[in-house]
Design a protein around this motif. Structure first.
Motif, mmCIF file in Angstrom:
data_model
loop_
_atom_site.group_PDB
_atom_site.id
_atom_site.type_symbol
_atom_site.label_atom_id
_atom_site.label_comp_id
_atom_site.label_asym_id
_atom_site.label_seq_id
_atom_site.Cartn_x
_atom_site.Cartn_y
_atom_site.Cartn_z
ATOM 1 N N LEU A 15 0.823 -1.210 0.000
ATOM 2 C CA LEU A 15 0.000 0.000 0.000
ATOM 3 C C LEU A 15 0.855 1.258 0.000
ATOM 4 C CD1 LEU A 15 -2.847 -0.931 2.533
ATOM 5 C CD2 LEU A 15 -2.980 -0.890 0.035
ATOM 6 N N GLY A 16 1.988 1.226 0.718
ATOM 7 C CA GLY A 16 2.844 2.404 0.776
ATOM 8 C C GLY A 16 3.366 2.811 -0.592
ATOM 9 N N ALA A 17 3.804 1.845 -1.371
ATOM 10 C CA ALA A 17 4.286 2.150 -2.726
ATOM 11 C C ALA A 17 3.155 2.674 -3.593
ATOM 12 C CB ALA A 17 4.903 0.899 -3.348
ATOM 13 N N GLN A 18 1.943 2.159 -3.386
ATOM 14 C CA GLN A 18 0.792 2.647 -4.134
ATOM 15 C C GLN A 18 0.440 4.082 -3.742
ATOM 16 O OE1 GLN A 18 -1.388 2.017 -6.643
ATOM 17 N NE2 GLN A 18 0.163 0.523 -7.237
ATOM 18 N N TYR A 19 0.497 4.384 -2.454
ATOM 19 C CA TYR A 19 0.272 5.776 -2.041
ATOM 20 C C TYR A 19 1.295 6.692 -2.714
ATOM 21 C CZ TYR A 19 -3.315 5.089 1.546
ATOM 22 O OH TYR A 19 -4.500 4.826 2.197
ATOM 23 N N ALA A 20 2.552 6.268 -2.708
ATOM 24 C CA ALA A 20 3.589 7.084 -3.325
ATOM 25 C C ALA A 20 3.296 7.320 -4.809
ATOM 26 C CB ALA A 20 4.952 6.409 -3.150
ATOM 27 N N GLU A 21 2.937 6.260 -5.516
ATOM 28 C CA GLU A 21 2.681 6.395 -6.947
ATOM 29 C C GLU A 21 1.482 7.291 -7.229
ATOM 30 O OE1 GLU A 21 1.284 3.631 -10.721
ATOM 31 O OE2 GLU A 21 2.558 2.751 -9.161
ATOM 32 N N GLN A 22 0.393 7.060 -6.522
ATOM 33 C CA GLN A 22 -0.815 7.836 -6.814
ATOM 34 C C GLN A 22 -0.683 9.289 -6.385
ATOM 35 O OE1 GLN A 22 -4.605 5.932 -6.088
ATOM 36 N NE2 GLN A 22 -3.730 3.888 -6.314
ATOM 37 N N LEU A 23 0.041 9.553 -5.307
ATOM 38 C CA LEU A 23 0.269 10.930 -4.901
ATOM 39 C C LEU A 23 1.218 11.633 -5.869
ATOM 40 C CD1 LEU A 23 0.514 10.408 -1.049
ATOM 41 C CD2 LEU A 23 -1.272 11.690 -2.266
ATOM 42 N N ALA A 24 2.248 10.928 -6.337
ATOM 43 C CA ALA A 24 3.148 11.517 -7.338
ATOM 44 C C ALA A 24 2.388 11.853 -8.613
ATOM 45 C CB ALA A 24 4.291 10.546 -7.639
ATOM 46 N N ARG A 25 1.492 10.970 -9.020
ATOM 47 C CA ARG A 25 0.679 11.223 -10.216
ATOM 48 C C ARG A 25 -0.210 12.453 -10.025
ATOM 49 N NH1 ARG A 25 -1.923 6.636 -10.457
ATOM 50 N NH2 ARG A 25 -0.432 5.616 -11.849
ATOM 51 N N SER A 26 -0.624 12.695 -8.771
ATOM 52 C CA SER A 26 -1.492 13.842 -8.476
ATOM 53 C C SER A 26 -0.732 15.144 -8.302
ATOM 54 C CB SER A 26 -2.292 13.563 -7.194
ATOM 55 O OG SER A 26 -3.131 12.442 -7.358
ATOM 56 N N GLY A 27 0.603 15.092 -8.419
ATOM 57 C CA GLY A 27 1.383 16.323 -8.360
ATOM 58 C C GLY A 27 2.086 16.595 -7.049
ATOM 59 N N TYR A 28 2.147 15.606 -6.167
ATOM 60 C CA TYR A 28 2.841 15.787 -4.900
ATOM 61 C C TYR A 28 4.337 15.544 -5.052
ATOM 62 C CZ TYR A 28 -1.282 15.947 -1.808
ATOM 63 O OH TYR A 28 -2.432 16.316 -1.160
ATOM 64 N N ALA B 77 15.121 2.905 -5.580
ATOM 65 C CA ALA B 77 14.585 2.406 -6.848
ATOM 66 C C ALA B 77 13.202 2.989 -7.113
ATOM 67 C CB ALA B 77 14.524 0.878 -6.818
ATOM 68 N N LEU B 78 12.358 3.015 -6.088
ATOM 69 C CA LEU B 78 11.020 3.573 -6.247
ATOM 70 C C LEU B 78 11.087 5.061 -6.554
ATOM 71 C CD1 LEU B 78 7.930 3.302 -6.090
ATOM 72 C CD2 LEU B 78 8.108 3.679 -3.610
ATOM 73 N N ALA B 79 11.954 5.784 -5.842
ATOM 74 C CA ALA B 79 12.082 7.225 -6.078
ATOM 75 C C ALA B 79 12.512 7.507 -7.508
ATOM 76 C CB ALA B 79 13.089 7.820 -5.095
ATOM 77 N N GLY B 80 13.465 6.723 -8.010
ATOM 78 C CA GLY B 80 13.908 6.911 -9.382
ATOM 79 C C GLY B 80 12.801 6.660 -10.388
ATOM 80 N N THR B 81 12.023 5.620 -10.147
ATOM 81 C CA THR B 81 10.912 5.297 -11.041
ATOM 82 C C THR B 81 9.867 6.409 -11.046
ATOM 83 O OG1 THR B 81 11.202 2.920 -10.716
ATOM 84 C CG2 THR B 81 9.046 3.658 -11.490
ATOM 85 N N LEU B 82 9.497 6.885 -9.852
ATOM 86 C CA LEU B 82 8.444 7.909 -9.758
ATOM 87 C C LEU B 82 8.905 9.236 -10.343
ATOM 88 C CD1 LEU B 82 7.024 7.175 -6.180
ATOM 89 C CD2 LEU B 82 6.122 6.446 -8.397
ATOM 90 N N THR B 83 10.159 9.604 -10.105
ATOM 91 C CA THR B 83 10.683 10.846 -10.677
ATOM 92 C C THR B 83 10.710 10.768 -12.199
ATOM 93 O OG1 THR B 83 12.034 11.271 -8.717
ATOM 94 C CG2 THR B 83 12.654 12.411 -10.744
ATOM 95 N N GLY B 84 11.116 9.597 -12.704
ATOM 96 C CA GLY B 84 11.142 9.418 -14.157
ATOM 97 C C GLY B 84 9.764 9.477 -14.781
ATOM 98 N N ARG B 85 8.764 8.953 -14.106
ATOM 99 C CA ARG B 85 7.406 8.913 -14.669
ATOM 100 C C ARG B 85 6.655 10.223 -14.506
ATOM 101 N NH1 ARG B 85 4.153 3.908 -12.438
ATOM 102 N NH2 ARG B 85 2.610 4.836 -13.849
#
Length: 261
Positions: free
Chosen positions: A13-26, A40-48
């Motif tokens: 769930l934590g990774a999902q919160y990170a992804e969905q919040l990043a998509r929302s502009g956080y 690894a997660l930070a790199g993926t989210l920043t890239g996307r």
């Protein structure tokens, strides 16, 4: 950009919160014990999504790790607009067979860390007149448990604590909510070596849907989120069934499980 801090962000769930919040502009601050997975997660989210994504490796069951994250959520230099208290775990096996140290560590993360991070984050949010907290609990909060009484009790604390905070913060511009999912397809059960083969397929929820529902409910100002109609129905039933009756059902269930063939 608004900034969110997510604990237990490396998986589930934590990774999902990170992804969905990043998509929302956080912009994000990701907290978990394992730095490699966080990076690894930070790199993926920043890239996307292109936003800022900081990592803060910390073990919330230790005084040092908890103090590190407390200091970050209390900072006024780069204030946290949304705190997601997702970190938590259960213990292996039945309570009497579980080392007391494991039970204490679980309470340190599920209860103490969550309370202290709220205590660190909320004063600044109240001063600014804006902000929010999402605390992750479980449907287990509403049930007695024969195998994980400490876990169920810790999640009951999260529900009661958040309910009370919602009253305390009324009119401040700060909103707190608690999410109570049922069984979710994550690493949770695998980590504690729990047999879930008996759980029917219909009972399982998907992590993206749980997170999307909880974020939608939080933004709508609801202080309690129970993802999926089936679990909403379960919680409604549990509210009216006497606890004594639930205990009797559990005792009978145990007797059947341990009955000699």
């Amino acid at each position: 950009m608004p900034r969110a801090l997510v604990t237990g962000a490396s998986a589930g769930l934590g990774a999902q919160y990170a992804e969905q919040l990043a998509r929302s502009g956080y912009d994000l601050i990701l907290v978990a014990r394992g730095e490699d997975r966080l990076q690894a997660l930070a790199g993926t989210l920043t890239g996307r999504f292109g936003g800022r994504c900081d990592v803060l490796p910390a073990d919330l069951s230790t005084p040092e790790g908890l103090a590190l994250v407390e200091g970050r959520v209390a900072s006024d230099d780069e204030p946290v607009d949304l705190l997601v208290n997702n970190a938590g775990f259960g213990t292996k096996g039945e309570f009497l067979a579980s080392p007391v140290e494991s039970e204490q560590q679980m309470l340190d993360v599920n209860v103490t860390a969550l309370m202290r991070l709220c205590h660190a984050a909320l004063p600044g949010m109240v001063r600014r007149g804006t902000g929010g907290v999402i605390n992750v609990a479980s449907v287990a909060a509403f049930l007695p448990s024969d195998t994980g009484p400490g876990y169920a009790a810790s999640k009951a604390y999260v529900v009661a604590f958040t309910d009370s905070l919602a009253v305390t913060l009324q009119g401040t511009g700060v909103h707190v909510s608690v999410v109570c999912p049922g069984f979710v397809r994550t690493e949770f059960h695998e980590r504690i070596e729990q047999d879930v083969s008996w759980i029917p397929r219909w009972a399982w929820l998907k992590a993206p849907e749980v997170v999307a529902t909880s974020l939608r409910d939080h933004r709508a100002g609801r202080h309690r989120s129970v993802p999926s109609v089936k679990y909403k129905s379960v919680v409604q039933v549990l509210r009216v069934v006497p606890r004594a009756a639930l205990r009797r059902v559990l005792v009978k269930s145990r007797a059947l499980q341990h009955r000699p063939d």
